[in-house]
Design a protein around this motif. Structure first.
Motif, PDB file in Angstrom:
ATOM      1  N   GLY A  86       0.837  -0.990   0.015  1.00 46.77           N
ATOM      2  CA  GLY A  86      -0.013   0.268   0.029  1.00 46.77           C
ATOM      3  C   GLY A  86       0.911   1.200  -0.422  1.00 46.77           C
ATOM      4  N   PHE A  87       1.522   1.413   0.730  1.00 41.20           N
ATOM      5  CA  PHE A  87       3.205   2.615   0.912  1.00 41.20           C
ATOM      6  C   PHE A  87       3.432   2.398  -0.520  1.00 41.20           C
ATOM      7  CE2 PHE A  87       3.507   1.575   5.417  1.00 41.20           C
ATOM      8  CZ  PHE A  87       2.565   1.687   5.589  1.00 41.20           C
ATOM      9  N   TRP A 101      -8.635  11.084  -6.095  1.00 33.97           N
ATOM     10  CA  TRP A 101      -8.897   9.551  -6.536  1.00 33.97           C
ATOM     11  C   TRP A 101      -8.404   8.416  -5.730  1.00 33.97           C
ATOM     12  CZ3 TRP A 101     -13.225   8.683  -8.745  1.00 33.97           C
ATOM     13  CH2 TRP A 101     -13.242   9.853  -8.902  1.00 33.97           C
ATOM     14  N   SER A 102      -6.636   9.116  -4.748  1.00 37.29           N
ATOM     15  CA  SER A 102      -6.282   8.019  -4.152  1.00 37.29           C
ATOM     16  C   SER A 102      -7.128   7.261  -3.215  1.00 37.29           C
ATOM     17  CB  SER A 102      -4.306   8.452  -4.188  1.00 37.29           C
ATOM     18  OG  SER A 102      -3.804   9.134  -5.425  1.00 37.29           O
ATOM     19  N   LEU A 103      -7.008   8.183  -2.449  1.00 43.00           N
ATOM     20  CA  LEU A 103      -8.505   7.994  -1.943  1.00 43.00           C
ATOM     21  C   LEU A 103      -9.305   6.905  -2.085  1.00 43.00           C
ATOM     22  CD1 LEU A 103      -8.537  11.324   0.209  1.00 43.00           C
ATOM     23  CD2 LEU A 103      -7.255   9.587   1.070  1.00 43.00           C
ATOM     24  N   VAL A 104     -10.013   7.049  -3.780  1.00 47.21           N
ATOM     25  CA  VAL A 104     -11.247   6.481  -3.404  1.00 47.21           C
ATOM     26  C   VAL A 104     -10.212   4.969  -3.751  1.00 47.21           C
ATOM     27  CG1 VAL A 104     -12.530   5.481  -5.534  1.00 47.21           C
ATOM     28  CG2 VAL A 104     -12.453   8.166  -4.634  1.00 47.21           C
ATOM     29  N   ILE A 105      -9.687   5.223  -4.563  1.00 43.24           N
ATOM     30  CA  ILE A 105      -8.650   3.978  -4.841  1.00 43.24           C
ATOM     31  C   ILE A 105      -8.225   2.850  -3.856  1.00 43.24           C
ATOM     32  CG2 ILE A 105      -6.305   2.477  -5.648  1.00 43.24           C
ATOM     33  CD1 ILE A 105      -6.174   4.831  -8.113  1.00 43.24           C
ATOM     34  N   THR A 106      -8.194   3.459  -2.089  1.00 44.77           N
ATOM     35  CA  THR A 106      -7.274   2.972  -0.944  1.00 44.77           C
ATOM     36  C   THR A 106      -8.231   2.454  -0.818  1.00 44.77           C
ATOM     37  OG1 THR A 106      -6.419   3.176   0.667  1.00 44.77           O
ATOM     38  CG2 THR A 106      -8.078   4.977  -0.055  1.00 44.77           C
ATOM     39  N   ALA A 107      -9.044   2.131  -1.329  1.00 44.38           N
ATOM     40  CA  ALA A 107     -10.523   1.438  -0.520  1.00 44.38           C
ATOM     41  C   ALA A 107     -10.492   0.010  -0.924  1.00 44.38           C
ATOM     42  CB  ALA A 107     -11.661   2.029  -0.120  1.00 44.38           C
ATOM     43  N   ILE A 108     -10.544   0.056  -2.402  1.00 41.39           N
ATOM     44  CA  ILE A 108     -10.537  -1.077  -2.838  1.00 41.39           C
ATOM     45  C   ILE A 108     -10.229  -2.595  -2.666  1.00 41.39           C
ATOM     46  CG2 ILE A 108     -11.340  -1.909  -5.171  1.00 41.39           C
ATOM     47  CD1 ILE A 108     -10.618   0.351  -6.492  1.00 41.39           C
ATOM     48  N   PRO A 109      -9.017  -2.225  -2.057  1.00 43.53           N
ATOM     49  CA  PRO A 109      -8.673  -4.002  -1.330  1.00 43.53           C
ATOM     50  C   PRO A 109      -9.573  -4.354  -0.131  1.00 43.53           C
ATOM     51  CG  PRO A 109      -6.680  -2.347  -2.332  1.00 43.53           C
ATOM     52  CD  PRO A 109      -7.682  -1.606  -2.336  1.00 43.53           C
ATOM     53  N   GLY A 110      -9.194  -3.477   0.241  1.00 42.39           N
ATOM     54  CA  GLY A 110      -9.636  -3.781   1.638  1.00 42.39           C
ATOM     55  C   GLY A 110     -11.643  -4.065   1.848  1.00 42.39           C
ATOM     56  N   VAL A 111     -12.902  -3.771   0.163  1.00 43.53           N
ATOM     57  CA  VAL A 111     -13.152  -4.552  -0.071  1.00 43.53           C
ATOM     58  C   VAL A 111     -13.540  -5.682  -0.146  1.00 43.53           C
ATOM     59  CG1 VAL A 111     -15.369  -3.989  -1.144  1.00 43.53           C
ATOM     60  CG2 VAL A 111     -14.711  -1.964  -0.260  1.00 43.53           C
ATOM     61  N   ASN A 137      -4.990  -0.261   4.218  1.00 40.68           N
ATOM     62  CA  ASN A 137      -3.878   0.597   5.412  1.00 40.68           C
ATOM     63  C   ASN A 137      -3.064   0.915   4.910  1.00 40.68           C
ATOM     64  OD1 ASN A 137      -5.962  -0.135   7.629  1.00 40.68           O
ATOM     65  ND2 ASN A 137      -4.826  -1.168   8.878  1.00 40.68           N
ATOM     66  N   GLY A 138      -2.448   1.073   4.224  1.00 37.84           N
ATOM     67  CA  GLY A 138      -0.611   1.513   3.831  1.00 37.84           C
ATOM     68  C   GLY A 138      -1.329   3.256   3.159  1.00 37.84           C
ATOM     69  N   MET A 139      -2.145   2.065   2.408  1.00 40.71           N
ATOM     70  CA  MET A 139      -2.222   3.563   1.144  1.00 40.71           C
ATOM     71  C   MET A 139      -2.516   4.987   1.807  1.00 40.71           C
ATOM     72  SD  MET A 139      -3.911   1.292  -2.073  1.00 40.71           S
ATOM     73  CE  MET A 139      -4.295   2.132  -2.989  1.00 40.71           C
ATOM     74  N   MET A 140      -3.983   3.983   2.932  1.00 40.67           N
ATOM     75  CA  MET A 140      -4.721   5.402   3.385  1.00 40.67           C
ATOM     76  C   MET A 140      -3.772   5.967   4.380  1.00 40.67           C
ATOM     77  SD  MET A 140      -5.800   6.134   6.825  1.00 40.67           S
ATOM     78  CE  MET A 140      -5.761   4.614   6.954  1.00 40.67           C
ATOM     79  N   ASN A 141      -3.082   6.180   4.994  1.00 36.77           N
ATOM     80  CA  ASN A 141      -2.090   6.138   5.325  1.00 36.77           C
ATOM     81  C   ASN A 141      -1.271   7.668   5.335  1.00 36.77           C
ATOM     82  OD1 ASN A 141      -2.229   5.166   8.195  1.00 36.77           O
ATOM     83  ND2 ASN A 141      -0.803   3.791   8.028  1.00 36.77           N
ATOM     84  N   VAL A 142      -0.749   7.226   3.875  1.00 33.50           N
ATOM     85  CA  VAL A 142       0.110   7.910   2.973  1.00 33.50           C
ATOM     86  C   VAL A 142      -0.940   8.925   2.137  1.00 33.50           C
ATOM     87  CG1 VAL A 142       1.459   8.035   0.870  1.00 33.50           C
ATOM     88  CG2 VAL A 142       1.525   6.464   2.632  1.00 33.50           C
ATOM     89  N   ALA A 143      -1.831   8.667   1.667  1.00 36.16           N
ATOM     90  CA  ALA A 143      -2.791   9.587   0.876  1.00 36.16           C
ATOM     91  C   ALA A 143      -3.638  10.603   1.935  1.00 36.16           C
ATOM     92  CB  ALA A 143      -4.820   8.702  -0.310  1.00 36.16           C
ATOM     93  N   MET A 160      -6.325  18.889  12.324  1.00 36.88           N
ATOM     94  CA  MET A 160      -7.213  18.369  11.244  1.00 36.88           C
ATOM     95  C   MET A 160      -6.553  16.577  10.513  1.00 36.88           C
ATOM     96  SD  MET A 160      -9.794  19.875   9.986  1.00 36.88           S
ATOM     97  CE  MET A 160     -10.169  20.401  11.585  1.00 36.88           C
ATOM     98  N   CYS A 161      -5.355  16.995  11.556  1.00 37.63           N
ATOM     99  CA  CYS A 161      -4.753  15.468  10.954  1.00 37.63           C
ATOM    100  C   CYS A 161      -5.024  15.277  11.718  1.00 37.63           C
ATOM    101  CB  CYS A 161      -2.860  15.366  11.212  1.00 37.63           C
ATOM    102  SG  CYS A 161      -2.370  16.651   9.329  1.00 37.63           S
ATOM    103  N   MET A 162      -4.946  14.961  13.501  1.00 39.68           N
ATOM    104  CA  MET A 162      -5.579  14.318  14.191  1.00 39.68           C
ATOM    105  C   MET A 162      -6.692  13.496  13.849  1.00 39.68           C
ATOM    106  SD  MET A 162      -3.119  13.105  16.695  1.00 39.68           S
ATOM    107  CE  MET A 162      -4.555  12.437  18.025  1.00 39.68           C
ATOM    108  N   LEU A 163      -8.381  14.211  13.297  1.00 43.19           N
ATOM    109  CA  LEU A 163      -8.988  13.949  12.844  1.00 43.19           C
ATOM    110  C   LEU A 163      -9.501  12.627  12.647  1.00 43.19           C
ATOM    111  CD1 LEU A 163     -11.397  17.008  12.353  1.00 43.19           C
ATOM    112  CD2 LEU A 163     -10.955  16.047  14.408  1.00 43.19           C
ATOM    113  N   SER A 164      -8.177  12.583  11.845  1.00 45.59           N
ATOM    114  CA  SER A 164      -8.621  11.387  11.876  1.00 45.59           C
ATOM    115  C   SER A 164      -8.004  10.069  12.031  1.00 45.59           C
ATOM    116  CB  SER A 164      -7.596  10.990  10.001  1.00 45.59           C
ATOM    117  OG  SER A 164      -6.485  11.163  10.362  1.00 45.59           O
ATOM    118  N   HIS A 165      -7.698  10.198  13.342  1.00 44.30           N
ATOM    119  CA  HIS A 165      -6.508   9.502  14.544  1.00 44.30           C
ATOM    120  C   HIS A 165      -8.235   9.484  15.470  1.00 44.30           C
ATOM    121  CE1 HIS A 165      -2.725   8.462  13.583  1.00 44.30           C
ATOM    122  NE2 HIS A 165      -2.795   9.648  13.862  1.00 44.30           N
TER     123      HIS A 165
END
Length: 502
Positions: A86-87, A101-111, A137-143, A160-165
């Motif tokens: 993912g990274f 669009w990277s944020l969209v693609i990041t979810a596909i393997p998890g599905v 998870n890896g793609m999400m942590n970057v994107a 704002m970054c902490m919101l995701s946490h």
């Protein structure tokens, strides 16, 4: 990050207008961060599996499955191997197709991973599904963290970054809570459904203005900057700043530019901080909270105590969101590690002094039953056992038994809060702040990849370390790493709070 010049609008803009803008930025990050809810569920899902294996080890189709200790370690750690994929993928995608669009693609393997786990009939299907979850998870942590850092104003970027946490901890807490009322495969299914909703919502968001500046789409970048910064901002000056920050490396946007001395130093620094993050027990406590509580042999409801420990992670993240940009990164790191060190020193010392060896001791009632069974029938044993249990409960030793129950739990709860208010989430906030926009995805990807390898090692070796060091020794080891981290961060980390991300 190199400049700490503040935006002109912040001295002129009315408070009400600024709060409305901040609220809009918060809503954008919350929408993009829906994947974090699923990520939190993915990370803490092994707790759900571990608790259900004790009660009922059946799949959705009714067949039985079982895991050896090293296989449970693998269920937790294999996501980190997936994260490596993912990274590396995110480093390319974020710089080529954009943050949105990277944020969209990041979810596909998890599905696909969620579907595989839900329909699993053996260990292999679960482990492969967890690997696919790790890619997400890896793609999400970057994107996601890059997107949040570039969308936000400098003064609230950390929050704002902490919101995701917070969303991530909410997802983890939700997974544990759902595990109380439903089986592990239904929890995995809900995780996949959340990812599908994420894929539908993210395309409605704006692209990052920093990415548009790199692609020389200045008109579009200015339009988005006006929406984000308001009418009081000098958006042309900010766009010029973005171009200036990336001009020196404009001809090299690949991984090769990271070989420069200044960037290698940043990678080395982040590698050290990731080492502290992983080996002070952050990931082990989150992912294996249920197993740790089982090993302590507490006579308490393990599902509820797991919720208490993970709940403190959520509160710690919430607290960090409020104070991060006021206190700064360094102070939060040091305060966090101090709390973690004190908690684990207390727990390890208590376990040594009381002789707790990390395995579930035979309860008093069991010992009595064994004695009675040799001479009395089952009915008499049951009735006599109740009388003797009541006698034991009323004895003076009951107070020490109470301490034995609540003090280890309290230490783990305080440690969870300590992890969550600094060393746990701040490594992800700090990574995007270290690199300019045109190599931010590559730099962040390398740092998180190194961190992921360390996380895989510490999770896969959890059973081995717990056996070789003893549980008490393992907690003291975590405390030692925390003390090392305090010294390391004090001398080597410079404050980045309030600086621009160019």
């Amino acid at each position: 990050m190199e400049s700490s010049v503040e935006e002109p609008m912040q001295a002129k803009e009315p408070t009400g207008s600024r709060r409305i803008r901040y609220a809009k930025q918060c809503l954008i990050v919350l929408t993009a961060g829906l994947v974090s809810v699923s990520s939190g569920m993915i990370q803490l899902w092994p707790n759900v599996l571990a608790s259900h294996l004790v009660e009922s080890n059946t799949t959705i189709f009714g067949n039985e499955i079982s895991f050896l200790p090293w296989q449970l370690d693998l269920v937790a750690s294999v996501t980190q191997i997936g994260s490596l994929v993912g990274f590396l993928s995110a480093g390319y995608l974020v710089s080529r197709v954009g943050r949105r669009w990277s944020l969209v693609i990041t979810a596909i393997p998890g599905v696909f991973g969620a579907v595989l786990i839900t329909l699993a009939v053996n260990n292999s299907m679960i482990i492969v599904g967890r690997f696919l979850d790790g890619i997400t998870n890896g793609m999400m942590n970057v994107a996601l963290f890059i997107y949040a850092a570039e969308i936000s104003d400098p003064k609230i970027r950390g929050s704002m970054c902490m919101l995701s946490h917070i969303l991530m901890q909410s997802g983890g807490l939700m997974a544990i809570a759902l595990g109380v009322v439903m089986s592990w495969y239904y929890v995995a299914l809900i995780c996949g459904c959340i990812l599908v909703v994420h894929c539908l919502l993210v395309p409605t968001l704006n692209e990052s203005p920093s990415f548009l500046a790199i692609k020389n789409k200045d008109d579009e970048a200015l339009d988005i900057l006006r929406k984000l910064r308001g009418s009081y901002a000098d958006v042309k000056e900010e766009l010029a700043y973005l171009h200036q920050q990336n001009q020196s490396n404009s001809k090299r946007q690949g991984f090769g530019v990271l070989l420069k001395r200044e960037h290698l130093k940043k990678i080395a620094l982040m590698s050290g901080i990731f080492f502290v993050h992983n080996f002070c027990g952050t990931q082990i406590l989150r992912v294996n909270a249920t197993r740790q509580l089982q090993n302590l042999g507490l006579d308490l409801d393990q599902k509820m105590t797991t919720i208490l420990v993970i709940g403190l992670f959520f509160l710690g993240n919430f607290f960090m969101t409020i104070v991060l940009d006021k206190l700064g990164r360094r102070r939060c790191f040091i305060a966090s590690l101090t709390l973690v060190a004190v908690s684990y020193i207390t727990l390890g010392s208590f376990m040594i002094s009381t002789g707790i060896n990390g395995t579930s001791p035979a309860p008093v009632e069991t010992t009595i039953n064994e004695t009675l069974s040799s001479g009395f029938n089952e009915t008499l044993s049951s009735g006599f056992n109740e009388t003797l249990t009541a006698t034991v409960t009323e004895s003076p030793a009951s107070s020490s038994m109470e301490v034995r129950e609540w003090l280890p739990l309290l230490c783990l709860m305080v440690a969870g809060f300590g992890h969550a208010m600094g060393i746990g989430p701040l490594v992800w906030v700090l990574s995007p702040e270290m690199f300019p926009t045109n190599i931010r995805s590559q730099g962040t990807g390398i740092c998180t990849m190194i961190g992921s390898l360390q996380t895989f090692a510490v999770l896969q070796l959890y059973s081995v370390m717990s056996t070789s060091l003893t549980p008490a020794g393992l907690y003291l080891f975590f405390a030692g790493v925390s003390i090392f981290g305090i010294i390391f961060i004090y001398f080597f980390l410079k404050e980045t709070s309030g600086s621009r991300v160019g």
